[in-house]
Design a protein around this motif. Structure first.
Motif: not given
Length: 128
Positions: A58-68
């Motif tokens: 979840a931390i990884t997916v949310l971090g990628i979402t924020v960066s996109v």
């Protein structure tokens, strides 16, 4: 010649962003960032959460979402110079008045009806 015009043409197209896409990216980025902040804070408090099943995912997916989402939001201090970029693009692209596919220059008699037709039907064919 078209290869030289690619970079300024790409810059020119990147000037124009969709306002709806920017609003959606801001909202999704905000909510994903809020959840990410809570998860990171909880893992700093209790390190055992890092060994849970879905927390690192979840931390990884949310971090990628924020960066996109941050990549989709344009800079507020960006200076728009579409005229200079368009002039740079036109320097590298061939002009239709200078040559035709047959190698002869276009005559005014053939250009005028075509431009009149394009001007007349552009209001109908251009999406709003």
């Amino acid at each position: 010649r078209l290869k030289k015009a690619y970079i300024p043409a790409n810059k020119y197209l990147n000037l124009f962003t969709s306002p709806m896409l920017v609003i959606i990216a801001k909202n999704i980025g905000f909510f994903a960032g809020a959840i990410l902040l809570v998860l990171v804070t909880l893992t700093l408090i209790n390190e055992e959460l890092l060994f849970a099943d879905n927390i690192p995912l979840a931390i990884t997916v949310l971090g990628i979402t924020v960066s996109v989402c941050r990549a989709l939001i344009p800079d507020a201090n960006q200076v728009y110079c579409p005229d200079s970029l368009m002039k740079e693009v036109l320097q590298h692209t061939p002009s239709p008045k200078s040559s035709s596919p047959r190698g002869r220059p276009f005559s005014r008699r053939t250009c005028r009806p075509v431009s009149l037709r394009n001007g007349t039907f552009s209001t109908i064919s251009t999406p709003s």
